[in-house]
Design an enzyme around this catalytic site. Structure first.
Site, mmCIF file in Angstrom:
data_model
loop_
_atom_site.group_PDB
_atom_site.id
_atom_site.type_symbol
_atom_site.label_atom_id
_atom_site.label_comp_id
_atom_site.label_asym_id
_atom_site.label_seq_id
_atom_site.Cartn_x
_atom_site.Cartn_y
_atom_site.Cartn_z
ATOM 1 N N PRO A 1 2.029 -1.931 2.497
ATOM 2 C CA PRO A 1 1.186 -3.093 2.799
ATOM 3 C C PRO A 1 1.029 -3.282 4.304
ATOM 4 O O PRO A 1 1.996 -3.166 5.062
ATOM 5 C CB PRO A 1 1.961 -4.257 2.168
ATOM 6 N N GLU A 2 -0.205 -3.569 4.715
ATOM 7 C CA GLU A 2 -0.521 -3.749 6.128
ATOM 8 C C GLU A 2 -0.891 -5.206 6.374
ATOM 9 O O GLU A 2 -0.682 -6.063 5.509
ATOM 10 C CB GLU A 2 -1.647 -2.791 6.521
#
Length: 270
Positions: free
Chosen positions: A2-3
């Site tokens: 996840p960014e």
């Protein structure tokens, strides 16, 4: 992993449910998920505390407590979601029982995610670069971050000390929007190209946030549902498909062990 858009989506979705809630009990199923302090101390530090704020810094979720800070880094497969009850889950690593009867669960298939309690988050978060969606982060600030750096653009965008929150997906999307090859040297960019990169970063991240994040495999929102941005990606994961701008087939390269997607016509290595 996840960014920024995925973590920010979680923050926004968890905030109204967690702020003001008291953590009554913590059940830790995987002690190795705790980075600091010891697992037993982590449980003691969190139990009885009230969540005062829910923030994000880079790829970290940051829960401001009565005393200290609870940080979560999801790494590759970590998830945080609210449940009405702690149903069996072979990948559950910790359950945080709230005073309204609900449970915030940390689940992690690959066991890379990390939980922290720290009296001050600065030692963990202090080395991160600026936030690319911060209104104060303009083209000039990006130019300053890249000044004198001989590194390649993709590698620099992934370096959390240079810019916080950008990962493999959004680096590729930003570089496509900016019409820049991932292996261009940063110190050879013109001011106009730096402005294009700044705009590409902001547009790519904002689009991901608008669609509640990208679910390629593991990422889920706070209610357990998938994000939608995977349906709007321009280059990432689209090898062999036509570039949405010029029609040239998208290519997949391996750069520093990472899959990298680009349009060879729109993003020439010059």
């Amino acid at each position: 992993m996840p960014e920024l858009p995925e973590v920010e989506t979680l923050v926004r979705e968890l905030r109204p449910h967690l702020v003001g809630r008291r953590i009554q009990r913590v059940v830790l199923y995987a002690p190795r998920s705790v980075a600091t302090p010891s697992p037993a101390a982590f449980v003691r530090r969190l139990q009885g505390q009230t969540v005062r704020e829910v923030r994000r810094r880079g790829k970290f979720l940051w829960f401001v407590l009565d005393r200290g800070a609870w940080l979560v880094h999801l790494k590759m497969t970590g998830r945080l979601f609210l449940r009405e009850d702690p149903a069996p889950d072979p990948h559950a690593r910790a359950d945080f029982f709230l005073d309204d009867g609900r449970v915030l669960r940390f689940s992690d298939v690959r066991r890379f995610g990390r939980l922290y309690w720290v009296p001050d988050p600065a030692p963990v978060l202090g080395g991160l670069g600026p936030e690319p969606l911060d209104p104060a982060f303009g083209p000039e600030a990006l130019a300053e971050r890249l000044k004198g750096r001989r590194g390649r653009l993709k590698a620099l965008l992934l370096d959390q000390r240079v810019i916080a929150g950008v990962g493999n997906i959004y680096a590729d999307e930003a570089l496509w929007r900016a019409r820049l090859h991932p292996q261009r040297r940063a110190d050879r960019l013109t001011p106009a190209e730096i402005r294009c990169l700044w705009r590409g970063l902001r547009e790519a991240l904002a689009a991901g946030l608008r669609h509640h994040g990208t679910t390629v495999q593991w990422y889920r929102r706070a209610d357990g549902t998938a994000g939608e941005h995977q349906h709007y990606l321009r280059v990432y994961g689209r090898a062999g498909r036509p570039c949405p701008r010029c029609g040239t087939p998208i290519e997949r390269l391996r750069i520093q062990g990472r899959s990298t997607y680009l349009c060879p016509f729109c993003q020439p290595l010059v």
